[in-house]
Design an enzyme around this catalytic site. Structure first.
Site, short mmCIF file in Angstrom:
data_model
loop_
_atom_site.label_atom_id
_atom_site.label_comp_id
_atom_site.label_asym_id
_atom_site.label_seq_id
_atom_site.Cartn_x
_atom_site.Cartn_y
_atom_site.Cartn_z
N ASP A 129 0.86 -1.18 0.00
CA ASP A 129 0.00 0.00 0.00
C ASP A 129 0.89 1.23 0.00
OD1 ASP A 129 -2.41 1.41 0.14
OD2 ASP A 129 -2.28 1.57 2.31
N ASP B 261 -2.62 -1.08 5.81
CA ASP B 261 -3.04 -0.65 7.14
C ASP B 261 -4.53 -0.38 7.25
OD1 ASP B 261 -3.19 1.58 5.55
OD2 ASP B 261 -1.83 2.82 6.74
N ASP C 9 -7.59 -3.12 2.92
CA ASP C 9 -6.49 -4.05 2.66
C ASP C 9 -6.76 -5.45 3.21
OD1 ASP C 9 -4.89 -2.03 1.48
OD2 ASP C 9 -4.34 -1.31 3.46
#
Length: 971
Positions: free
Chosen positions: A402, A706, A710
Site C-alpha cells: 500500500d 493498514d 487491505d
C-alpha cells in the site's frame, strides 16, 4: 482544503466542485450530473443534461455494482445512490424529516439490524483436532503407540508430548478470520443522530434502517452508508477504506454509476470518520450491504493458502512414511524368509527399525526454530502472528505494498514552493520541523528573502490548524494540509504563535467547496492591515490581477502561472495558492466582495505525502535480493507514479488504474502484472485479484497495508503485513505479521530473518536425518548379518533421537545469517526439502555412522564384552559422531575448519557440553543403566570412540571440497 491533484485542480483528491483537464466536472446546480466525456469541459450543457436523463433512467433498471435485476435487499442501496436528492428520497420512500416510527419498525423487520452477520465459528474441539491432521503427526502418533505397546512409557510420553505441543501452538494461532470479522464489526458507530418524524433522536447504530436521515458532525463515526444531500464544509477521513491520504471533501451533487469508490463525494461510508464540518445523509445501506460489510464478506470468503514450508513438510512426511513402511516390511521379510527369525522377533526388530527411522525431534526443532525467528523479528519491530509465516518470508518474491502510511509517512509535507522569481524545494519529511529550503540543489537561506517569508506567513496565518511544542517534539492538530503549511513556516524561521500575536485575526471566510478558498482579515499592532487568501490555484488566479515580486507588484501572467501549477500537479503535488490584499484600518469585517478581485498573488505551494526516508534503501535491498516491489493504492495515478519514481520502483512510469483492471481478463492481467509495478484507484476486489493473479504465476506474495480495504488481500497473500501504529485492527487481525514501527524497511529485515530461519531448518534436517539413517542401517545390517542380539534397542534409539535433537539440533536454530543471505534470489517455493545434494549427504553420512557404530559394536564383543557394554559403546559412538557432524552442519557447502566455523556459534558449544554430561549419566548413573540397559565402559574405550567418530568431520569436509570444485568447474 482545495488543492490540485494531477489535472484535478483545487480540491482534496479531485472530488467535487471544480476540475479541469481530465474530462470530469461536477455541476454547480442541484440537478447537475458528472459527465464521463471530455466534451463536458467545453461547457456543453446539452451533453450534461443528457447525462442527467440517462442517469435517472439507468437507476431504475440496474445495480450500480454488477448489473442485473435488483433484489429487495439491495433496492434501497441502489435507489438514488448517486442520483438527485429528490430522486433518492422518492426511491427510498423517505423524506427530509425522516421516517415515522411505524415505518422504522417495519423496515427493521425487513432488513434486520445494522450490524454485520456473524458466521458460526468452528468449535474449539474441531479446531484442536484439526491440528493433528498431518501425515508426519500420524507417523509420530504411531511411533508413540508402538513405544507404549513396548511398555516404554517415558519415551511414549516424550513423543506424545511433542505432538501435543505442536497441536497447542497451532490451536492458539488459529481463528484469525474470526478475529478479523469481529474487528470489522467493532468499527461500527455505537450511536447515531437521526431525524425521525421531523425530530432529532439519538439511537443505537444497529437500529438504523434504509431511508433514515442521519446527521453528521465533526468527530462522528459514520454509522451506515449514506447518500449525502446537505453538507457544510464536510470532510471525512477515508484512508482506511480507500487509501486516500487526506480527508475527503464532500458535496451533495449526483454522480454517474461508474464513479470509483474513492471519488464518490456524495457518499459517506460506514466506519469512516468525520474530521470537519457538518452534513445530512440518507441511509442507503446497512449491515452486510455496506461497503465495510462487503469487505467483511470478502475477508470471510478468502481462501487462506498454506505456506511453502508446510506444503514441503507435508510432502516430506508422506515420502518418509512410505519409505519407513517399505523399509520395515523389507526387513521383516528378509529376517523371516532368509535369516529364519521368528515372526515375533522380526516384528519387534521391524518396530525398532521404524522407530530408528522416524525423526521424532524434527517437528519440535522446526517449531523451536520458527519461534526463535519470531523472537529475532520482534527485536527488529516485526511481530509474527502465525508461526509458519516466519519461514514463508524467506520465499517472498513479490511485495505488494500500500502507498499511504506504508511507503509514505501519511503526513502531508510542503515539498515545492513557486515564487515570482524562483522555484524552491523544501527538505524534511512529514511533520518533522527539521529541514530547510533549497534552490537549484543548493541550500537557500529563507531569512534573506522577504517574499518567501511573506508567502509562508500568509499560509500560516490563513490557517485553522495549531502547533504545540513538547520539548523537541512538535504536535500538530487540525487539517493535515494546513498542518503541513505550519511546518513549512517553522522551517522558514517563523514562530507561529508570535506571528498570530503580531498579526491578530479579526475576521475570516472559512473554506467551503462552493467558493474554494479561505480568507482571513488581519490588523497588526504596527498599523498593517491586509487580507490573506489561500485556496484552489485556478480560483485564486481568477481573483488576482497582480503578482508580488522582489521589486514590488507587477502584472500577472495567468497562463504562465497555470502552466507552473500544472507542472507541479504532474509531479503528484496537491497545489495551493496564497495571495494578499491590503485594506484600510477601518475594515473590521470580511465579505465575499472584498476578495473577488484585486488580490496580489504570492506563490504556489506543492504538498505531497512523502516517502519514508528509509524506504528508498529498503527497496534497493529488495532488488538485490530478487524481490519485486509493487505499489497498490487507492490514490490517484499521478500521485502514485510520483511516489513510485521517488522510491525507485523498477517500472514507475506505467500505471494501471482500477478501471484498467476491470477491462482486463485474467490472462491479459497475468501478462501485464509482470511488467507494471504501480496500480492506482483500486478497490479491495482489485487488490485481492492482483494478489491472486501473482500467486497464479507461482509467486510467493507479501501484501502490506493498514486499512480496512487491505484486509481481504492481506488474508489471501502468503504473508499479510499490517502496520502496528497507524493500522486498523481489521488489517492486523487479517495479517500474519505486524510492524510495530510502521516501517517498510522492517519488512526487508524480516525477509532476511525468514531466509535465515529456512536455512537453519534445512541445516537441522540435514543434521537429524543422517542420525536416523545411521540407526536404521545399523538395525538393517544386524538383520542381514543374522545377529541374535541387535546393537541398539528401541528405547536406546529414542534416547539418541530425542537427546541429540534437544541439544545439538536445537543449537542450529541459533545460527546467524550467512553473508550472502540477501544476495541470492528467492528460493523456488516448489522445490523439495530434500534436494539431490541433501539426499546424497544423508546417505553418505548415514553410511559413515553405520560403519563406525557397527564396527565398534562387533569389535567390543570380540574383546569379550557383554551385550550391555557393547550396546553402550554403540550408543556413545552414534552420539560422538553427531557431535562432530554438528560442526559440518553449520555450513551446507562452505568449509567449517576455521575459528569461525568451529567456535562461531556459542550455543553449539554449550549444547555439546550438555550432551556430554547427559551421556555420562546415560552410561554411569544406576537408574539410567536400569532404564536403558547400559553398562560402565573404560577410558580407553572412550578414546577409541572419539577417534572413530571424528572421521565424519574430515570426510564430510572433503566431500564439500569436491562438490565446490565441481560447481566452480560447471559455472
Amino acid at each position: 482544503m482545495p488543492t490540485s491533484r494531477g489535472h484535478l485542480f483545487g480540491r482534496s483528491g479531485g472530488r467535487c466542485g471544480y476540475s479541469k483537464g481530465q474530462g470530469r466536472r461536477f455541476g454547480n446546480g442541484a440537478g447537475a450530473a458528472l459527465s464521463d466525456s471530455n466534451e463536458d469541459n467545453n461547457g456543453n450543457g446539452c451533453c450534461r443534461g443528457l447525462v442527467v436523463v440517462l442517469g435517472l433512467l439507468l437507476w431504475g433498471g440496474a445495480c450500480w455494482r454488477a448489473g442485473g435485476a435488483m433484489t429487495p435487499r439491495h433496492r434501497h442501496r441502489v435507489a438514488g445512490l448517486f442520483a438527485q436528492r429528490e430522486r433518492a428520497f422518492q426511491e427510498s420512500g423517505s423524506r427530509e424529516g425522516g421516517l415515522g416510527a411505524g415505518e422504522v419498525r417495519r423496515r427493521l423487520d425487513e432488513y434486520g439490524p445494522n450490524r454485520l452477520p456473524e458466521a458460526k465459528p468452528r468449535s474449539a474441539l474441531v479446531r484442536l483436532l484439526s491440528q493433528f491432521h498431518d501425515v508426519l503427526i500420524y507417523v509420530l502418533l504411531i511411533a508413540g503407540v508402538v513405544t507404549a505397546i513396548l511398555q516404554h512409557w517415558l519415551d511414549a510420553g516424550v513423543i506424545f508430548g511433542v505432538v501435543v505441543i505442536n497441536a497447542v501452538i497451532g490451536f492458539i494461532q488459529e481463528g484469525k478470520a474470526e478475529d478479523a470479522l469481529r474487528a470489522i464489526r467493532q468499527m461500527l458507530s455505537p450511536r447515531a443522530m437521526v431525524l425521525r418524524d421531523g425530530h432529532r433522536q439519538t439511537v443505537n447504530s444497529d437500529q438504523l434502517v434504509p431511508g433514515d436521515v442521519v446527521l453528521l458532525q465533526s468527530g462522528d463515526k459514520v454509522p451506515a452508508d449514506l447518500r449525502l444531500f446537505r453538507v457544510k464544509g464536510l470532510q471525512i477521513e477515508e484512508a482506511s477504506l480507500t487509501g486516500e491520504s487526506v480527508p475527503v471533501e464532500k458535496c451533495p451533487e449526483p454522480l454517474p454509476t461508474a464513479t470509483v469508490l474513492a471519488e464518490r463525494c456524495c457518499m459517506a461510508y460506514s466506519g469512516t470518520l468525520v474530521t470537519h464540518g457538518q452534513g445530512e445523509g440518507l441511509v442507503v445501506a446497512t449491515g452486510a450491504d455496506t461497503e465495510i460489510g462487503r469487505i467483511s464478506a470478502l475477508v470471510a470468503n478468502v481462501e487462506q493458502l498454506t505456506t511453502p514450508l508446510l506444503r514441503q513438510m507435508a510432502q516430506f512426511g508422506r515420502w518418509l512414511t512410505g519409505a519407513i513402511l517399505v523399509l520395515a516390511a523389507f526387513s521383516f521379510t528378509i529376517g523371516v524368509l532368509w535369516r529364519d527369525y521368528s515372526a515375533a522377533e522380526m516384528f519387534l526388530a521391524a518396530v525398532g527399525l521404524a522407530v530408528a527411522a522416524i525423526p521424532e525431534g524434527l517437528p519440535a526443532i522446526m517449531t523451536i526454530t520458527l519461534a526463535i525467528g519470531v523472537q529475532r523479528m520482534a527485536a527488529r519491530n516485526a511481530i509474527i502472528r502465525r508461526l509458519p509465516a516466519v519461514e514463508t518470508l524467506g520465499t517472498v518474491a513479490v511485495i505488494c505494498s500500500d502507498k499511504t502510511g506504508t511507503l509514505t509517512c501519511n503526513q502531508m509535507t510542503v515539498r515545492a514552493l513557486a515564487l515570482a522569481d524562483c522555484d524552491l524545494t523544501l527538505t524534511g519529511s512529514g511533520y518533522e520541523v527539521h529541514g530547510g529550503f533549497e534552490r537549484d540543489g543548493r541550500e537557500y537561506p529563507p531569512g534573506e528573502d522577504a517574499l518567501l517569508l511573506e508567502a509562508l506567513r500568509a499560509a500560516a496565518l490563513c490557517n485553522t490548524s495549531a502547533v504545540a511544542f513538547e520539548g523537541d517534539a512538535c504536535r500538530l492538530s487540525g487539517d493535515p494540509m494546513e498542518a503541513a503549511l505550519l511546518v513549512a513556516g517553522i522551517k522558514g524561521g517563523l514562530e507561529i504563535e508570535a506571528e498570530n500575536i503580531r498579526y491578530p485575526r479579526t475576521d475570516l471566510i472559512p473554506f467551503e467547496s462552493e467558493h474554494k478558498f479561505m480568507a482571513t482579515l488581519h490588523h497588526s499592532h504596527a498599523g498593517e492591515h491586509f487580507i490573506f487568501v489561500k485556496g484552489a490555484p485556478e480560483r485564486i488566479l481568477e481573483m488576482c490581477d497582480r503578482l508580488r515580486g522582489a521589486g514590488g507588484d507587477v502584472g500577472l501572467d495567468r497562463e504562465a502561472w497555470m502552466a507552473r501549477m500544472e507542472a507541479m500537479a504532474a509531479r503528484g503535488y496537491r497545489v495551493l495558492a496564497v495571495a494578499v490584499k491590503p485594506v484600510t484600518e477601518h475594515q473590521l469585517e470580511l465579505t465575499f466582495d472584498d476578495v473577488q478581485q484585486g488580490l496580489v498573488l504570492l506563490g504556489l505551494f506543492g504538498l505531497i505525502d512523502p516517502p519514508r526516508p528509509e524506504v528508498i534503501e529498503a527497496i534497493q535491498v529488495c532488488r538485490r535480493a530478487g524481490i519485486r516491489v509493487k505499489m497498490i493504492t487507492g490514490d490517484h495515478s499521478v500521485t502514485a507514479a510520483a511516489i513510485a519514481r521517488q522510491v525507485g520502483l523498477v517500472n514507475h512510469s506505467a500505471v494501471l488504474s482500477g478501471r484498467d483492471l476491470d477491462r482486463l481478463d485474467d490472462a491479459a492481467l497475468a501478462q501485464r502484472v509482470r511488467e507494471v509495478d504501480v496500480y492506482a484507484r483500486v478497490t479491495p476486489e482489485h487488490k485481492l485479484r492482483l494478489v491472486s493473479v501473482l500467486q497464479g504465476l507461482d509467486q510467493v506474495v507479501a501484501m502490506t497495508g493498514d486499512g480496512v480495504n487491505d484486509a481481504p488481500a492481506l488474508k489471501r497473500a502468503d504473508v499479510g503485513v499490517a502496520m502496528g501504529g497507524n493500522g486498523t485492527e481489521v488489517a492486523k487481525e487479517a495479517s500474519e505479521m505486524v510492524l510495530t514501527d510502521d516501517n517498510f524497511a522492517t519488512i526487508v529485515a524480516a525477509v532476511e530473518e525468514g531466509r535465515t530461519v529456512y536455512d537453519n531448518i534445512r541445516k537441522a534436517i540435514l543434521f537429524i536425518l543422517p542420525t536416523n539413517g545411521g540407526e536404521a542401517l545399523v538395525m538393517l545390517g544386524a538383520i542381514l548379518v543374522g545377529f541374535s542380539q541387535f546393537p541398539l534397542t528401541p528405547v536406546q534409539i529414542l534416547w539418541v533421537n530425542m537427546i541429540t535433537a534437544v541439544t545439538l539440533a536445537l543449537a542450529l536454530a541459533f545460527e546467524p545469517s550467512e553473508r550472502d543471505v540477501m544476495g541470492r534470489a528467492p528460493r523456488d517455493p516448489g522445490e523439495p526439502v530434500l534436494k539431490p545434494l541433501f539426499l546424497w549427504r544423508i546417505a553418505f553420512v548415514s553410511v559413515i555412522l553405520m560403519s563406525g557404530t557397527f564396527g565398534l559394536f562387533i569389535w567390543v564383543q570380540g574383546q569379550g564384552a557383554d551385550i550391555a557394554q557393547a550396546r553402550t559403546v554403540a550408543v556413545n559412538t552414534l552420539v560422538m559422531y553427531e557431535i562432530f557432524y554438528l560442526f559440518n552442519s553449520r555450513y551446507i557447502l562452505a568449509p567449517v575448519l576455521s575459528r569461525e566455523g568451529l567456535l562461531g556459534n556459542r550455543y553449539a558449544l554449550i549444547a555439546i557440553l550438555l550432551l556430554i554430561l547427559f551421556q555420562q549419566l546415560f552410561t554411569y548413573w544406576g537408574p539410567m543403566q536400569t532404564l536403558f540397559g547400559t553398562a560402565d565402559i573404560g577410558a580407553g574405550t572412550w578414546l577409541l570412540i572419539v577417534l572413530v567418530a571424528s572421521s565424519v568431520l574430515f570426510l564430510v569436509e572433503l566431500e564439500k571440497l569436491v562438490i565446490r570444485r565441481r560447481i566452480r568447474a560447471r559455472g
